[in-house]
Design a protein around this motif. Sequence first.
Motif, PDB file in Angstrom:
ATOM      1  N   ASP A   1       0.855  -1.185   0.000  1.00  0.00           N
ATOM      2  CA  ASP A   1       0.000   0.000   0.000  1.00  0.00           C
ATOM      3  C   ASP A   1       0.896   1.242   0.000  1.00  0.00           C
ATOM      4  O   ASP A   1       1.941   1.259   0.657  1.00  0.00           O
TER       5      ASP A   1
ATOM      6  N   GLN B   1      -0.297   4.564   0.617  1.00  0.00           N
ATOM      7  CA  GLN B   1      -0.713   5.420   1.729  1.00  0.00           C
ATOM      8  C   GLN B   1      -0.722   4.609   3.016  1.00  0.00           C
ATOM      9  O   GLN B   1      -1.633   3.835   3.278  1.00  0.00           O
TER      10      GLN B   1
ATOM     11  N   SER C   1      -2.830   1.580  -4.640  1.00  0.00           N
ATOM     12  CA  SER C   1      -3.222   2.904  -4.199  1.00  0.00           C
ATOM     13  C   SER C   1      -4.609   3.227  -4.731  1.00  0.00           C
ATOM     14  O   SER C   1      -4.960   2.845  -5.838  1.00  0.00           O
ATOM     15  N   ALA C   2      -5.371   3.908  -3.899  1.00  0.00           N
ATOM     16  CA  ALA C   2      -6.693   4.359  -4.343  1.00  0.00           C
ATOM     17  C   ALA C   2      -6.595   5.681  -5.072  1.00  0.00           C
ATOM     18  O   ALA C   2      -7.485   6.050  -5.820  1.00  0.00           O
ATOM     19  N   PHE C   3      -5.511   6.394  -4.852  1.00  0.00           N
ATOM     20  CA  PHE C   3      -5.392   7.746  -5.407  1.00  0.00           C
ATOM     21  C   PHE C   3      -4.265   7.799  -6.410  1.00  0.00           C
ATOM     22  O   PHE C   3      -3.213   8.348  -6.143  1.00  0.00           O
ATOM     23  N   ALA C   4      -4.472   7.194  -7.585  1.00  0.00           N
ATOM     24  CA  ALA C   4      -3.439   7.248  -8.609  1.00  0.00           C
ATOM     25  C   ALA C   4      -3.843   8.251  -9.671  1.00  0.00           C
ATOM     26  O   ALA C   4      -4.750   8.014 -10.454  1.00  0.00           O
ATOM     27  N   LEU C   5      -3.214   9.375  -9.650  1.00  0.00           N
ATOM     28  CA  LEU C   5      -3.451  10.378 -10.679  1.00  0.00           C
ATOM     29  C   LEU C   5      -2.432  10.159 -11.783  1.00  0.00           C
ATOM     30  O   LEU C   5      -1.454   9.446 -11.605  1.00  0.00           O
TER      31      LEU C   5
ATOM     32  N   ASP D   1       1.295   9.891 -11.001  1.00  0.00           N
ATOM     33  CA  ASP D   1       1.575   9.139  -9.783  1.00  0.00           C
ATOM     34  C   ASP D   1       2.188   7.784 -10.092  1.00  0.00           C
ATOM     35  O   ASP D   1       3.086   7.323  -9.387  1.00  0.00           O
TER      36      ASP D   1
ATOM     37  N   ALA E   1      -4.503  -0.258  -9.112  1.00  0.00           N
ATOM     38  CA  ALA E   1      -5.357   0.741  -8.485  1.00  0.00           C
ATOM     39  C   ALA E   1      -6.454   0.045  -7.681  1.00  0.00           C
ATOM     40  O   ALA E   1      -6.916  -1.039  -8.037  1.00  0.00           O
TER      41      ALA E   1
END
Length: 148
Positions: free
Chosen positions: A64, A66, A94-98, A101, A115
């Motif tokens: 993970d 985060q 990760s839940a927040f992959a922009l 990232d 993701a």
Amino acid sequence: MNHKSHAGPRTPAKSVLIVEDNPLNMKLFSAMVAAEGYRVLQAQDGRSGLDMAQRLRPDLIIMDIQLPGVSGLDVTRTLKADDSTRSIPIIATSAFALRGDTDTIMAAGCDGFMAKPIAITAFLDLIETLIATSDEQRSPAPDPRAQV
Ligand code: MN
């Protein structure tokens, strides 16, 4: 690439370390990985994940990004900078992959990225592929005394 080559009776189970602070994700990933026949190791934060990776040398790590305290990227950088743990494949989650990232994640040394929410079949295929690849790279076992 070979597919679903389930380990024979004399092959010891491969171990997968899951570093994940979210209890539901931990439960889900553990169940998925155990159902594939892997031995599951669990760490809830970066520091214990690093410690377990160094002590137990799992065959693969699901990391993970985060995490409380030491981030998954920092743990990955540390493991990839060390000859004794560098060859362990790491899948970042990760839940927040922009956009961008994933570049950072791969630049930190991760071998793959998934993701959240996880696509289960793709996730399991990636685990199997990375373990098979690192197996090929690791055999024959290097002489630990050899200075390369
Ligand atoms: Mn997390």
